[in-house]
Design a protein around this motif. Structure first.
Motif, PDB file in Angstrom:
ATOM      1  N   GLU A 113       0.811  -1.222   0.000  1.00  0.00           N
ATOM      2  CA  GLU A 113       0.000   0.000   0.000  1.00  0.00           C
ATOM      3  C   GLU A 113       0.846   1.275   0.000  1.00  0.00           C
ATOM      4  N   THR A 114       2.061   1.182  -0.527  1.00  0.00           N
ATOM      5  CA  THR A 114       2.921   2.347  -0.662  1.00  0.00           C
ATOM      6  C   THR A 114       2.591   3.071  -1.964  1.00  0.00           C
ATOM      7  N   MET A 115       2.573   4.400  -1.911  1.00  0.00           N
ATOM      8  CA  MET A 115       2.317   5.207  -3.100  1.00  0.00           C
ATOM      9  C   MET A 115       3.645   5.493  -3.800  1.00  0.00           C
ATOM     10  N   PHE A 116       3.654   5.387  -5.116  1.00  0.00           N
ATOM     11  CA  PHE A 116       4.847   5.720  -5.889  1.00  0.00           C
ATOM     12  C   PHE A 116       4.445   6.131  -7.301  1.00  0.00           C
ATOM     13  N   GLN A 117       5.349   6.838  -7.967  1.00  0.00           N
ATOM     14  CA  GLN A 117       5.086   7.273  -9.339  1.00  0.00           C
ATOM     15  C   GLN A 117       5.838   6.381 -10.307  1.00  0.00           C
ATOM     16  N   HIS A 118       5.142   5.980 -11.347  1.00  0.00           N
ATOM     17  CA  HIS A 118       5.756   5.126 -12.368  1.00  0.00           C
ATOM     18  C   HIS A 118       5.484   5.750 -13.730  1.00  0.00           C
ATOM     19  N   GLU A 119       6.521   6.002 -14.492  1.00  0.00           N
ATOM     20  CA  GLU A 119       6.378   6.661 -15.792  1.00  0.00           C
ATOM     21  C   GLU A 119       6.283   5.652 -16.932  1.00  0.00           C
ATOM     22  N   GLU A 120       5.379   5.918 -17.840  1.00  0.00           N
ATOM     23  CA  GLU A 120       5.271   5.203 -19.107  1.00  0.00           C
ATOM     24  C   GLU A 120       5.106   6.262 -20.200  1.00  0.00           C
ATOM     25  N   PRO A 121       5.544   5.969 -21.423  1.00  0.00           N
ATOM     26  CA  PRO A 121       5.382   6.960 -22.500  1.00  0.00           C
ATOM     27  C   PRO A 121       3.905   7.266 -22.758  1.00  0.00           C
ATOM     28  N   PHE A 122       3.619   8.532 -23.051  1.00  0.00           N
ATOM     29  CA  PHE A 122       2.254   8.894 -23.436  1.00  0.00           C
ATOM     30  C   PHE A 122       2.288  10.096 -24.369  1.00  0.00           C
ATOM     31  N   LEU A 123       1.171  10.318 -25.026  1.00  0.00           N
ATOM     32  CA  LEU A 123       1.021  11.416 -25.983  1.00  0.00           C
ATOM     33  C   LEU A 123       0.076  12.451 -25.394  1.00  0.00           C
ATOM     34  N   TYR A 124       0.519  13.694 -25.375  1.00  0.00           N
ATOM     35  CA  TYR A 124      -0.325  14.782 -24.881  1.00  0.00           C
ATOM     36  C   TYR A 124      -0.720  15.661 -26.062  1.00  0.00           C
ATOM     37  N   MET A 125      -2.028  15.882 -26.217  1.00  0.00           N
ATOM     38  CA  MET A 125      -2.534  16.673 -27.340  1.00  0.00           C
ATOM     39  C   MET A 125      -3.479  17.757 -26.853  1.00  0.00           C
ATOM     40  N   ASP A 126      -3.348  18.941 -27.442  1.00  0.00           N
ATOM     41  CA  ASP A 126      -4.302  20.025 -27.207  1.00  0.00           C
ATOM     42  C   ASP A 126      -4.386  20.845 -28.489  1.00  0.00           C
ATOM     43  N   PRO A 127      -5.267  20.454 -29.418  1.00  0.00           N
ATOM     44  CA  PRO A 127      -5.385  21.172 -30.691  1.00  0.00           C
ATOM     45  C   PRO A 127      -5.719  22.646 -30.519  1.00  0.00           C
ATOM     46  N   SER A 128      -6.433  22.997 -29.456  1.00  0.00           N
ATOM     47  CA  SER A 128      -6.796  24.399 -29.255  1.00  0.00           C
ATOM     48  C   SER A 128      -5.563  25.265 -29.015  1.00  0.00           C
ATOM     49  N   ARG A 129      -4.486  24.651 -28.558  1.00  0.00           N
ATOM     50  CA  ARG A 129      -3.222  25.357 -28.341  1.00  0.00           C
ATOM     51  C   ARG A 129      -2.137  24.828 -29.273  1.00  0.00           C
ATOM     52  N   ASP A 130      -2.541  24.124 -30.318  1.00  0.00           N
ATOM     53  CA  ASP A 130      -1.609  23.592 -31.312  1.00  0.00           C
ATOM     54  C   ASP A 130      -0.440  22.876 -30.628  1.00  0.00           C
ATOM     55  N   LEU A 131      -0.787  21.999 -29.692  1.00  0.00           N
ATOM     56  CA  LEU A 131       0.231  21.340 -28.872  1.00  0.00           C
ATOM     57  C   LEU A 131       0.153  19.822 -29.021  1.00  0.00           C
ATOM     58  N   LEU A 132       1.273  19.248 -29.431  1.00  0.00           N
ATOM     59  CA  LEU A 132       1.408  17.806 -29.528  1.00  0.00           C
ATOM     60  C   LEU A 132       2.762  17.444 -28.915  1.00  0.00           C
TER      61      LEU A 132
END
Length: 214
Positions: free
Chosen positions: A52-71
């Protein structure tokens, strides 16, 4: 909307292996709750089912925001050890998808490549501050009877100016924009990006405004 995938992870504290859901695509313009997790540092926080320990684990992901022309392709920070290799791989993988992503989502700028969540968080925080300043500028512009012209999001980030600029009705060009921006700055000198807009317009040669969104 955001999409998820299932990955096998190992708890760094007790070694327990378990399957966990991760966001693989995040739409910043639609997934406000997930975007807030990124901004708050709670994105991809897991809890081990055994200890029950909390930890952060990273995996690749894609972030998109067309309203700000951000990919943005966001890769784990650990990938920095082989940065050039991963950049080459991600750029190669993106090319076959470029046309469909750009036309389907209205994205025109080049994708960004980040290692770790920090750079994306910093960009989103900066955009949030810019949006707040832009809202104030737009309110002042409307009060003064001025029109508003949208700025290319990438240019707004590069020049550190608002997402829109004031312009008198029926006019266009650098001189008119400079006069409008200067008059608003005289009324409110607490907007640093408005000051940078005035400085940039003053330094431009000619009447063309290349940073405007056409």
């Amino acid at each position: 909307m955001a999409t998820k995938g299932v990955f096998r992870v190992e708890c760094p504290h007790c070694g327990e292996g378990f399957d966990a859901d991760f966001w693989t695509v995040v739409r910043g313009d639609r997934d406000a709750d997930v975007k807030e997790l990124i901004l708050s540092g709670e994105f991809d926080i897991l809890m081990c089912p055994k200890c029950e320990t909390m930890f952060q684990h990273e995996e690749p992901f894609l972030y998109m925001d067309p309203s700000r022309d951000l990919l943005a392709f966001v890769m784990p920070e650990a990938y920095l050890e082989k940065k050039e290799e991963w950049l080459a791989r991600m750029k190669t993988d993106y090319e076959p998808l470029r046309a469909s992503i750009s036309s389907g989502q209205g994205l025109t700028g080049e994708p960004l490549y980040f290692f770790g969540l920090g750079p994306l968080t910093a960009l989103l925080e900066d955009d949030r501050d810019r949006e707040e300043e832009t809202e104030v500028l737009e309110f002042m512009a409307r009060e003064a009877g001025l029109n508003l012209l949208p700025v290319k999001p990438a240019s707004a980030r590069e020049l550190d100016i608002p997402f829109s600029i004031p312009m008198p009705a029926g006019l266009g060009g650098r001189a008119a924009a400079l006069n409008s921006a200067s008059s608003l700055r005289e009324k409110n000198d607490a907007l640093p990006r408005l000051k940078k807009l005035v400085d940039h317009l003053s330094a431009l040669k000619g009447e063309d405004l290349p940073f405007l969104k056409r």
